[in-house]
Design a protein around this motif. Sequence first.
Motif, PDB file in Angstrom:
ATOM      1  N   GLY A  25      -5.230  -3.836  65.436  1.00  0.00           N
ATOM      2  CA  GLY A  25      -6.117  -3.138  64.509  1.00  0.00           C
ATOM      3  C   GLY A  25      -6.947  -4.124  63.709  1.00  0.00           C
ATOM      4  O   GLY A  25      -6.619  -5.315  63.608  1.00  0.00           O
ATOM      5  N   ALA A  26      -8.046  -3.625  63.161  1.00  0.00           N
ATOM      6  CA  ALA A  26      -8.891  -4.459  62.311  1.00  0.00           C
ATOM      7  C   ALA A  26      -8.089  -4.967  61.108  1.00  0.00           C
ATOM      8  O   ALA A  26      -8.354  -6.051  60.592  1.00  0.00           O
ATOM      9  N   ASP A  27      -7.088  -4.212  60.692  1.00  0.00           N
ATOM     10  CA  ASP A  27      -6.266  -4.638  59.554  1.00  0.00           C
ATOM     11  C   ASP A  27      -5.595  -5.983  59.810  1.00  0.00           C
ATOM     12  O   ASP A  27      -5.514  -6.830  58.922  1.00  0.00           O
ATOM     13  N   GLU A  28      -5.096  -6.179  61.027  1.00  0.00           N
ATOM     14  CA  GLU A  28      -4.510  -7.487  61.320  1.00  0.00           C
ATOM     15  C   GLU A  28      -5.590  -8.564  61.298  1.00  0.00           C
ATOM     16  O   GLU A  28      -5.345  -9.692  60.864  1.00  0.00           O
ATOM     17  N   THR A  58     -15.099  -0.260  47.980  1.00  0.00           N
ATOM     18  CA  THR A  58     -15.021  -0.556  49.411  1.00  0.00           C
ATOM     19  C   THR A  58     -13.601  -0.349  49.923  1.00  0.00           C
ATOM     20  O   THR A  58     -12.730   0.161  49.210  1.00  0.00           O
ATOM     21  N   TYR A  59     -13.386  -0.731  51.156  1.00  0.00           N
ATOM     22  CA  TYR A  59     -12.098  -0.563  51.815  1.00  0.00           C
ATOM     23  C   TYR A  59     -10.994  -1.325  51.059  1.00  0.00           C
ATOM     24  O   TYR A  59     -11.208  -2.454  50.610  1.00  0.00           O
ATOM     25  N   GLY A  60      -9.829  -0.713  50.932  1.00  0.00           N
ATOM     26  CA  GLY A  60      -8.777  -1.246  50.076  1.00  0.00           C
ATOM     27  C   GLY A  60      -7.976  -2.421  50.613  1.00  0.00           C
ATOM     28  O   GLY A  60      -7.311  -3.128  49.859  1.00  0.00           O
ATOM     29  N   ASN A 106     -20.348   0.996  54.912  1.00  0.00           N
ATOM     30  CA  ASN A 106     -19.269   0.838  53.940  1.00  0.00           C
ATOM     31  C   ASN A 106     -18.367   2.065  53.879  1.00  0.00           C
ATOM     32  O   ASN A 106     -18.826   3.198  53.916  1.00  0.00           O
ATOM     33  N   ASN A 107     -17.088   1.789  53.804  1.00  0.00           N
ATOM     34  CA  ASN A 107     -16.081   2.803  53.546  1.00  0.00           C
ATOM     35  C   ASN A 107     -15.722   2.661  52.066  1.00  0.00           C
ATOM     36  O   ASN A 107     -15.366   1.554  51.665  1.00  0.00           O
ATOM     37  N   PRO A 108     -15.838   3.658  51.234  1.00  0.00           N
ATOM     38  CA  PRO A 108     -16.007   5.087  51.505  1.00  0.00           C
ATOM     39  C   PRO A 108     -17.418   5.634  51.320  1.00  0.00           C
ATOM     40  O   PRO A 108     -17.603   6.838  51.425  1.00  0.00           O
ATOM     41  N   GLU A 153     -16.950  -3.911  60.838  1.00  0.00           N
ATOM     42  CA  GLU A 153     -17.739  -2.881  61.539  1.00  0.00           C
ATOM     43  C   GLU A 153     -16.835  -1.791  62.120  1.00  0.00           C
ATOM     44  O   GLU A 153     -17.061  -1.288  63.223  1.00  0.00           O
ATOM     45  N   ALA A 154     -15.823  -1.387  61.339  1.00  0.00           N
ATOM     46  CA  ALA A 154     -14.882  -0.366  61.826  1.00  0.00           C
ATOM     47  C   ALA A 154     -15.600   0.921  62.260  1.00  0.00           C
ATOM     48  O   ALA A 154     -15.140   1.620  63.163  1.00  0.00           O
ATOM     49  N   TYR A 155     -16.737   1.219  61.613  1.00  0.00           N
ATOM     50  CA  TYR A 155     -17.439   2.482  61.902  1.00  0.00           C
ATOM     51  C   TYR A 155     -18.761   2.282  62.625  1.00  0.00           C
ATOM     52  O   TYR A 155     -19.555   3.208  62.729  1.00  0.00           O
ATOM     53  N   ARG A 206     -13.819  -5.226  64.518  1.00  0.00           N
ATOM     54  CA  ARG A 206     -14.013  -3.954  65.222  1.00  0.00           C
ATOM     55  C   ARG A 206     -12.661  -3.277  65.456  1.00  0.00           C
ATOM     56  O   ARG A 206     -11.620  -3.924  65.360  1.00  0.00           O
ATOM     57  N   THR A 207     -12.699  -2.014  65.802  1.00  0.00           N
ATOM     58  CA  THR A 207     -11.458  -1.283  66.030  1.00  0.00           C
ATOM     59  C   THR A 207     -11.643  -0.147  67.033  1.00  0.00           C
ATOM     60  O   THR A 207     -12.757   0.354  67.201  1.00  0.00           O
ATOM     61  N   LEU A 208     -10.541   0.244  67.667  1.00  0.00           N
ATOM     62  CA  LEU A 208     -10.562   1.445  68.506  1.00  0.00           C
ATOM     63  C   LEU A 208     -10.037   2.654  67.729  1.00  0.00           C
ATOM     64  O   LEU A 208      -9.858   3.732  68.288  1.00  0.00           O
ATOM     65  N   SER A 209      -9.775   2.464  66.431  1.00  0.00           N
ATOM     66  CA  SER A 209      -9.131   3.531  65.651  1.00  0.00           C
ATOM     67  C   SER A 209     -10.051   4.674  65.259  1.00  0.00           C
ATOM     68  O   SER A 209      -9.580   5.748  64.907  1.00  0.00           O
ATOM     69  N   LYS A 210     -11.350   4.435  65.253  1.00  0.00           N
ATOM     70  CA  LYS A 210     -12.224   5.457  64.699  1.00  0.00           C
ATOM     71  C   LYS A 210     -12.979   6.185  65.822  1.00  0.00           C
ATOM     72  O   LYS A 210     -12.500   7.175  66.319  1.00  0.00           O
ATOM     73  N   ARG A 215      -3.190   1.158  67.597  1.00  0.00           N
ATOM     74  CA  ARG A 215      -3.336  -0.068  66.804  1.00  0.00           C
ATOM     75  C   ARG A 215      -3.995  -1.184  67.613  1.00  0.00           C
ATOM     76  O   ARG A 215      -3.346  -2.162  68.005  1.00  0.00           O
ATOM     77  N   CYS A 216      -5.255  -1.014  67.860  1.00  0.00           N
ATOM     78  CA  CYS A 216      -5.973  -2.035  68.617  1.00  0.00           C
ATOM     79  C   CYS A 216      -7.322  -2.327  67.968  1.00  0.00           C
ATOM     80  O   CYS A 216      -8.125  -1.414  67.741  1.00  0.00           O
ATOM     81  N   GLY A 217      -7.536  -3.590  67.654  1.00  0.00           N
ATOM     82  CA  GLY A 217      -8.800  -4.003  67.047  1.00  0.00           C
ATOM     83  C   GLY A 217      -9.267  -5.321  67.634  1.00  0.00           C
ATOM     84  O   GLY A 217      -8.553  -5.935  68.450  1.00  0.00           O
TER      85      GLY A 217
HETATM   86  C1  LIG Z   1      -9.880   2.161  59.261  1.00  0.00           C
HETATM   87  C2  LIG Z   1     -10.420   0.875  58.796  1.00  0.00           C
HETATM   88  C3  LIG Z   1      -9.875  -0.339  59.181  1.00  0.00           C
HETATM   89  C4  LIG Z   1      -8.569  -0.428  59.907  1.00  0.00           C
HETATM   90  O1  LIG Z   1      -8.710  -0.315  61.225  1.00  0.00           O
HETATM   91  P1  LIG Z   1      -7.448  -0.476  62.166  1.00  0.00           P
HETATM   92  O2  LIG Z   1      -8.063  -1.008  63.400  1.00  0.00           O
HETATM   93  O3  LIG Z   1      -6.881   0.893  62.350  1.00  0.00           O
HETATM   94  O4  LIG Z   1      -6.490  -1.416  61.532  1.00  0.00           O
HETATM   95  C5  LIG Z   1     -10.498  -1.504  58.814  1.00  0.00           C
HETATM   96  N1  LIG Z   1     -11.603  -1.476  58.056  1.00  0.00           N
HETATM   97  C6  LIG Z   1     -12.139  -0.337  57.645  1.00  0.00           C
HETATM   98  C7  LIG Z   1     -13.354  -0.362  56.806  1.00  0.00           C
HETATM   99  C8  LIG Z   1     -11.545   0.870  57.976  1.00  0.00           C
HETATM  100  O5  LIG Z   1     -12.038   2.009  57.486  1.00  0.00           O
END
Ligand SMILES: *Cc1c(COP(=O)(O)O)cnc(C)c1O
Length: 357
Positions: free
Chosen positions: A80-83, A106-108, A153-155, A182-184, A207-211, A219-221
């Motif tokens: 995930g992008a979190d890692e 922004t994102y927490g 930007n999130n949110p 660039e999660a979104y 980047r992420t495959l979560s969205k 959990r893949c980024g």
């Molecule tokens: C959801 C989100 C992430 C986390 O993405 P994962 O790949 O699920 O860890 C990271 N950054 C932003 C801005 C997000 O909204």
Amino acid sequence: MSIKHLVKCNILKLKPYQSARKLGGKGNIWLNANEYPLTPKYICNIKNLNRYPECQPSLLINKYANYVNIKSKQVLVCRGADEGISLLIRAFCDFNKDKILFCPPTYGMYKVSSEILGIKFFEINTINNWQLDLNKIINNLKNVKLIYLCNPNNPTGNIINHNDIIYLLKIIKNKALLVIDEAYIDFCLNFSLTYLIEKNENLVILRTLSKAFALAGIRCGFILSNSYIIKILTKIIDPYPIPSPVIDIASQALSENGIKQTKLRIMNIHYNKAIFIKDLKECKCVMKVYSSLSNYCLVKFDSRYQVFKSLWNKGIILRDQSLQPGLIDCIRITIGTLKECKQIIKILKILKPNKLL
Ligand SMILES: *Cc1c(COP(=O)(O)O)cnc(C)c1O
């Protein structure tokens, strides 16, 4: 606890990342975490589960590189992008000296990750329509190693001015890395900055495959950058970070057909979003709906209506944003199915203002 003193101070003090799932919310409509509302149907075909997976599975890497149109050596796959956020801090920030910088609201996880790793952070709130306060950023770059920008930007759902990013990249060249989350971006691919990787050594993209790919559960980024930075990060990532079933499903999602399905999902979300926003604007309790290029929208409500709690009590879980700077009375709502969107509207339409206020 007699062993309490063994816990590191920063961890004792830590306020962990909050999510409705962690809090054990009991909902039937989950529009709090920007997930896709429906599950894609993939079948895991892995046979040799007795074997460790490749550290950096080349087939998957090639597929993602192909999707982004960059070189495979410019891609790292992670959990995930979190890692990705924490890997970068671990690789680039020295304890007690270096800082990361980000721009609320922004994102927490930028903050939580730095707190967990015991690295200082510096927050510079955005200004006018959530754009960068460039002067303030430039005057506070001492010991800053990483700047995290979330785009869109999130949110808030906005895109950061392209010229500001280019300018910032130049200013911090050789001094700090610019990390663009660039999660979104799959929802508005025209705005991706991956094309800048080739000419900017200090640019990193998450980047992420979560969205948009609807695969938050696997959990893949990915981290995208120049091959030098990818090599550095490969040194510190765990030896077998990505489980074989994840590699298998992610590879299917990045096949030609998988990408086609994702494009359809994206169109679907934009369609639902347009209808949802139009409906929201007809609700008395809605003060403002902020435009969003993403799969969520930020909504400011009249404070006399207890929107978040009323919906929560009806099993509709949203993301309250009122504690973020400038976002009082704001809720972030993930775009769900049309049916889910209509259910929210139905409740909002009959909501009564709280007379005690
Ligand atoms: C959801 C989100 C992430 C986390 O993405 P994962 O790949 O699920 O860890 C990271 N950054 C932003 C801005 C997000 O909204």
